[in-house]
Write an enzyme that holds these catalytic residues in place. Structure first.
Site, PDB file in Angstrom:
ATOM      1  N   ARG A 130       0.844  -1.188   0.000  1.00 42.78           N
ATOM      2  CA  ARG A 130       0.000   0.000   0.000  1.00 42.78           C
ATOM      3  C   ARG A 130       0.881   1.239   0.000  1.00 42.78           C
ATOM      4  NH1 ARG A 130      -4.317   1.621   4.685  1.00 42.78           N
ATOM      5  NH2 ARG A 130      -2.423   2.041   5.839  1.00 42.78           N
ATOM      6  N   THR A 146      -1.018   7.631  -1.092  1.00 48.51           N
ATOM      7  CA  THR A 146      -2.285   7.475  -1.833  1.00 48.51           C
ATOM      8  C   THR A 146      -3.162   6.367  -1.254  1.00 48.51           C
ATOM      9  OG1 THR A 146      -1.372   5.808  -3.334  1.00 48.51           O
ATOM     10  CG2 THR A 146      -1.074   8.123  -3.961  1.00 48.51           C
ATOM     11  N   ASP A 184       1.072  -1.166  12.467  1.00 50.21           N
ATOM     12  CA  ASP A 184       1.410  -1.797  11.184  1.00 50.21           C
ATOM     13  C   ASP A 184       1.762  -3.259  11.436  1.00 50.21           C
ATOM     14  OD1 ASP A 184       2.688  -0.699   8.186  1.00 50.21           O
ATOM     15  OD2 ASP A 184       3.024  -2.754   8.888  1.00 50.21           O
ATOM     16  N   ASP A 204       5.140  -4.552   9.985  1.00 57.48           N
ATOM     17  CA  ASP A 204       6.302  -4.032  10.719  1.00 57.48           C
ATOM     18  C   ASP A 204       6.456  -4.738  12.063  1.00 57.48           C
ATOM     19  OD1 ASP A 204       6.903  -2.279   8.701  1.00 57.48           O
ATOM     20  OD2 ASP A 204       6.085  -0.514   9.691  1.00 57.48           O
TER      21      ASP A 204
HETATM   22  O1  LIG Z   1      -7.017  -2.209   3.401  1.00 51.95           O
HETATM   23  P1  LIG Z   1      -5.812  -1.450   2.973  1.00 51.95           P
HETATM   24  O2  LIG Z   1      -5.970   0.045   3.170  1.00 51.95           O
HETATM   25  O3  LIG Z   1      -5.375  -1.776   1.581  1.00 51.95           O
HETATM   26  O4  LIG Z   1      -4.629  -1.803   3.969  1.00 51.95           O
HETATM   27  C1  LIG Z   1      -4.359  -3.091   4.361  1.00 51.95           C
HETATM   28  C2  LIG Z   1      -3.057  -3.564   3.806  1.00 51.95           C
HETATM   29  O5  LIG Z   1      -1.983  -2.858   4.429  1.00 51.95           O
HETATM   30  C3  LIG Z   1      -1.056  -3.792   4.966  1.00 51.95           C
HETATM   31  O6  LIG Z   1      -0.084  -4.153   4.059  1.00 51.95           O
HETATM   32  P2  LIG Z   1       1.118  -3.170   3.641  1.00 51.95           P
HETATM   33  O7  LIG Z   1       0.787  -2.442   2.375  1.00 51.95           O
HETATM   34  O8  LIG Z   1       1.512  -2.338   4.813  1.00 51.95           O
HETATM   35  O9  LIG Z   1       2.276  -4.166   3.249  1.00 51.95           O
HETATM   36  P3  LIG Z   1       3.132  -5.137   4.189  1.00 51.95           P
HETATM   37  O10 LIG Z   1       2.240  -6.292   4.496  1.00 51.95           O
HETATM   38  O11 LIG Z   1       4.286  -5.487   3.335  1.00 51.95           O
HETATM   39  O12 LIG Z   1       3.522  -4.381   5.418  1.00 51.95           O
HETATM   40  C4  LIG Z   1      -1.938  -4.970   5.301  1.00 51.95           C
HETATM   41  O13 LIG Z   1      -1.228  -6.147   5.485  1.00 51.95           O
HETATM   42  C5  LIG Z   1      -2.888  -5.027   4.159  1.00 51.95           C
HETATM   43  O14 LIG Z   1      -2.395  -5.743   3.040  1.00 51.95           O
HETATM   44  O1  LIG Z   2      -3.903  -0.317  10.598  1.00 52.46           O
HETATM   45  C1  LIG Z   2      -3.323  -0.808   9.612  1.00 52.46           C
HETATM   46  C2  LIG Z   2      -3.707  -0.504   8.296  1.00 52.46           C
HETATM   47  C3  LIG Z   2      -3.040  -1.083   7.269  1.00 52.46           C
HETATM   48  N1  LIG Z   2      -2.020  -1.933   7.525  1.00 52.46           N
HETATM   49  C4  LIG Z   2      -1.654  -2.249   8.781  1.00 52.46           C
HETATM   50  O2  LIG Z   2      -0.721  -3.026   8.972  1.00 52.46           O
HETATM   51  N2  LIG Z   2      -2.309  -1.667   9.788  1.00 52.46           N
HETATM   52 MG   LIG Z   3       2.750  -2.789   6.297  1.00 52.98          MG
END
Ligand SMILES: O=P(O)(O)OC[C@H]1O[C@H](OP(=O)(O)OP(=O)(O)O)[C@H](O)[C@@H]1O
Ligand SMILES: O=c1cc[nH]c(=O)[nH]1
Ligand SMILES: [Mg+2]
Length: 204
Positions: free
Chosen positions: A100, A104, A195, A198
């Site tokens: 994500r 944006t 997150d 993370d």
């Molecule tokens: O519903 P949304 O607004 O799309 O957000 C949710 C997304 O955000 C996080 O991933 P992230 O993009 O942080 O990637 P990561 O798993 O690599 O940390 C999470 O694991 C989802 O995939």
């Molecule tokens: O709260 C949130 C939203 C998106 N992705 C995460 O990991 N946490």
């Molecule tokens: Mg993430």
């Protein structure tokens, strides 16, 4: 949508939310809570009846009658995969890589690989349903590749994400441990757990 309100789910989620929980314990908790969710997500799988011989006598038994494919959304969904493969050792595994954009909030795809989804029950694994952009993107990808029976297994869902995902994919099922209040102005779930990726992998 199914909210799994089992006391054990709440107990595990409490420690996942706690900002003091370190990655090592985080991974264990995520795996345990996902087991609870996967049990619920697979409750309606079709079964087939067979006969086995116990040490005492022959008896009818049931087994799962459909192939299951788990698809974690990288990277955070990886924290849920081992629970699914432990419970269902015959499972197929696919991967969708999405990230994500922090400004944006739009997901970008960087990886896809999955076995055939024809005639399978597909479990899409992603802990956080925030805006719903990532889950909706992944669901469309899987539908375009033949997924008919599709369930999102997530740990926390925001109302905004539920709305967006069910608008774009009215037939998807959602199994979650909790529906939170909403999103903050940078797209994080409130109260949420921060997150997930993370915290799982220690990338602060
Ligand atoms: O519903 P949304 O607004 O799309 O957000 C949710 C997304 O955000 C996080 O991933 P992230 O993009 O942080 O990637 P990561 O798993 O690599 O940390 C999470 O694991 C989802 O995939
Ligand atoms: O709260 C949130 C939203 C998106 N992705 C995460 O990991 N946490
Ligand atoms: Mg993430």
């Amino acid at each position: 949508m199914t909210v799994v309100d089992h006391p054990l789910a709440g107990h595990l989620l409490a420690d996942l939310r706690d900002a003091g929980t370190e990655p090592e314990r985080y991974r264990t908790l995520a795996e345990r809570l996902t087991s609870v969710l996967v049990l619920e997500a697979t409750r309606s799988l079709p079964t087939v009846t067979e006969t086995v011989q116990t040490p005492i006598t022959a008896t009818k038994v049931t087994r799962i009658g459909r192939h299951v494919v788990a698809v974690p959304i990288l990277r955070a969904g990886l924290g849920m995969l081992s629970a699914a493969t432990d419970l269902l050792p015959d499972i197929g595994v696919g991967y969708v890589g999405l990230e994500r954009n922090e400004e944006t909030l739009q997901p970008t795809e960087y990886y896809y690989k999955a076995p055939s989804l024809d005639d399978a029950s597909v479990l899409l694994l992603d802990p956080m349903l925030a805006t719903g952009g990532s889950a909706a993107f992944a669901a469309k990808l899987l539908r375009d590749r033949g997924a008919t029976d599709l369930t999102l297994v997530c740990i926390i869902a925001a109302p905004e994400g539920i709305e967006r995902l069910t608008q774009s994919d009215p037939n998807i099922r959602i199994v979650t441990a909790c529906v939170d209040e909403g999103l903050n102005d940078v797209g994080y779930i409130v109260p949420g757990l921060g997150d997930f990726g993370d915290r799982l992998f220690g990338t602060f």
